[in-house]
Write a protein that holds these residues in place. Structure first.
Motif, PDB file in Angstrom:
ATOM      1  N   ARG A  35     -56.550 -33.370  35.860  1.00 49.75           N
ATOM      2  CA  ARG A  35     -55.559 -33.620  34.800  1.00 49.75           C
ATOM      3  C   ARG A  35     -54.544 -34.622  35.320  1.00 49.75           C
ATOM      4  NH1 ARG A  35     -52.045 -29.087  31.432  1.00 49.75           N
ATOM      5  NH2 ARG A  35     -50.845 -30.579  30.180  1.00 49.75           N
ATOM      6  N   GLU A  63     -53.864 -22.783  33.142  1.00 44.19           N
ATOM      7  CA  GLU A  63     -53.393 -23.521  31.970  1.00 44.19           C
ATOM      8  C   GLU A  63     -53.478 -25.032  32.150  1.00 44.19           C
ATOM      9  OE1 GLU A  63     -52.428 -22.758  28.812  1.00 44.19           O
ATOM     10  OE2 GLU A  63     -53.357 -20.847  29.350  1.00 44.19           O
ATOM     11  N   ARG A  66     -56.093 -27.273  30.192  1.00 40.39           N
ATOM     12  CA  ARG A  66     -55.946 -27.721  28.808  1.00 40.39           C
ATOM     13  C   ARG A  66     -55.653 -29.228  28.789  1.00 40.39           C
ATOM     14  NH1 ARG A  66     -56.145 -24.907  24.583  1.00 40.39           N
ATOM     15  NH2 ARG A  66     -56.005 -22.995  25.839  1.00 40.39           N
ATOM     16  N   GLY A  67     -56.509 -29.968  28.078  1.00 36.12           N
ATOM     17  CA  GLY A  67     -56.375 -31.418  28.000  1.00 36.12           C
ATOM     18  C   GLY A  67     -56.929 -32.151  29.197  1.00 36.12           C
ATOM     19  N   ALA A  93     -61.018 -23.008  27.372  1.00 42.37           N
ATOM     20  CA  ALA A  93     -59.942 -23.443  28.270  1.00 42.37           C
ATOM     21  C   ALA A  93     -59.218 -24.669  27.741  1.00 42.37           C
ATOM     22  CB  ALA A  93     -60.505 -23.732  29.657  1.00 42.37           C
ATOM     23  N   GLY A  94     -59.769 -25.301  26.694  1.00 40.62           N
ATOM     24  CA  GLY A  94     -59.113 -26.470  26.114  1.00 40.62           C
ATOM     25  C   GLY A  94     -59.378 -27.765  26.840  1.00 40.62           C
ATOM     26  N   ALA A  96     -60.545 -31.345  27.487  1.00 44.90           N
ATOM     27  CA  ALA A  96     -60.642 -32.428  26.501  1.00 44.90           C
ATOM     28  C   ALA A  96     -61.872 -33.298  26.701  1.00 44.90           C
ATOM     29  CB  ALA A  96     -59.394 -33.305  26.571  1.00 44.90           C
TER      30      ALA A  96
END
Length: 365
Positions: A35, A63, A66-67, A93-94, A96
């Motif tokens: 990320r 977290e 996410r993305g 988990a989001g 992307a």
């Protein structure tokens, strides 16, 4: 393919190699969660095949997934096995974006993982370091596509192609560096395979020593009649490190019972003439879950595999010593009358290992 994608995929491949040889019948997959240019989660297939790489990396990322982008060395699984699908975990988990080299050849997965991700709005990019990933997953892919393990044949020979003196002395033709390399190769294989003659002559342990592995390779012996020493190293340690015996239908029942009592697993195979059919042997090993076989001979078994065109990779060590015509050849008779009949291999690596020369070859076709 961007340099960034390549770098993170190379990292994921390196993670997957940590348990290569210990995850069969599953592939050894690596996963990196990134990320904003920073690694937030890493995972690799655990010994025994579970848990998979993706849920371990996602658990570490939390977290932060996410993305993020997930770099996975094989298409995430999309079927319910002993664990839920990794595609579901990535979606939940989001994540992307998912980057992978190619689809999983397993018909339960093939393309379905990518399709599920795209349907959930996750961007999917494939083709990143596909050649490198193909080499790492060659055992898994061979078993899925052909029903048998990938076979690497190792021979350590003198300058004139001999593996032992006329009296059978063979320890040691090569030096300590080559032997350490072989132990590392064993550690990255599902199984080490030899013929009955090698067991009778050398009483080998066939373990990966000094490598710190948590799961030793299976020790496979190809022996039509299971005419093996019941007081040898394999017999004494069969309950500690797996011993699998590929035998013929005419193996004596009392011998079978004796080895089963010692803890060995017996795999009955078909005969081809007076020998075990090599295709039947590899099919049985594939059905039992093995994906990568490291075959260490001897000459008769090596020749049988070569004749049947079942050697996928050849690993040779050449030592700076000559043993002469009376020495034992590295390969048994192949029945080749014309050069055009010989199997050809393509050179992929050659280098010095200690005082010996390592050369590696793969199928030329």
């Amino acid at each position: 393919m961007s340099p960034t994608d390549r770098a993170f995929m190379a990292h994921a491949l390196g993670l997957g190699r940590r348990t290569m040889g210990q995850t069969w019948p599953n592939p050894s997959v690596g996963c990196v969660i990134v990320r904003e240019g920073r690694v937030v989660g890493r995972g690799w297939t655990a010994p025994g095949g579970r848990p998979h790489a993706e849920p371990q990396a996602l658990a570490q990322a939390g977290e932060a997934a996410r993305g993020a982008t997930a770099y996975v060395t094989l298409e995430p699984c999309a079927h319910h096995g002993l664990t839920p699908p990794c595609t579901d975990a990535l979606i939940a988990a989001g994540v992307a974006r998912v980057v992978a080299p190619f689809p999983d050849s397993d018909p339960r997965v093939f393309g379905r993982g990518f399709a599920a991700l795209r349907a959930a709005g996750v961007a999917v990019e494939t083709g990143v370091m596909a050649e490198e990933a193909g080499r790492d997953h060659v055992g898994f892919l061979t078993r899925v596509r052909m029903g048998r393990p990938h076979v690497t044949l190792k021979l350590a020979a003198s300058l004139d192609g001999r593996i032992a003196t006329a009296t059978g002395e063979s320890q040691w033709i090569t030096g300590t560096g080559a032997r350490a390399y072989v132990h590392a190769a064993r550690a990255q294989s599902d199984a080490v395979m030899v013929g009955a003659g090698t067991v009778r002559a050398d009483d080998p342990s066939l373990t990966a020593r000094g490598m710190g592995v948590s799961r030793q390779p299976v020790r496979v012996v190809v022996s039509r009649l299971i005419d093996l020493p019941l007081m040898g190293q394999l017999a004494r340690t069969a309950r500690d490190v797996p011993v699998w015996l590929c035998h013929g239908p005419d193996a004596p029942s009392e011998t079978r019972r004796a080895w089963q009592g010692l803890g060995a697993k017996l795999l009955p195979c078909r005969l081809s003439g007076r020998q075990l059919d090599p295709g039947s042997v590899l099919d049985a090993l594939g059905q039992a879950g093995l994906t990568r076989i490291f075959c260490e001979g001897g000459g008769a078994l090596a020749a049988t595999l070569m004749q049947a065109d079942l050697v996928d990779e050849f690993m040779g060590f050449t030592a700076g010593v000559a043993l002469g015509a009376e020495g034992r050849p590295s390969l048994g008779a192949l029945g080749i009358d014309r050069l055009a009949e010989a199997h050809r291999f393509a050179l992929i690596e050659t280098r010095a290992v200690g005082g010996d020369i390592l050369h590696r070859w793969v199928r030329a076709d």
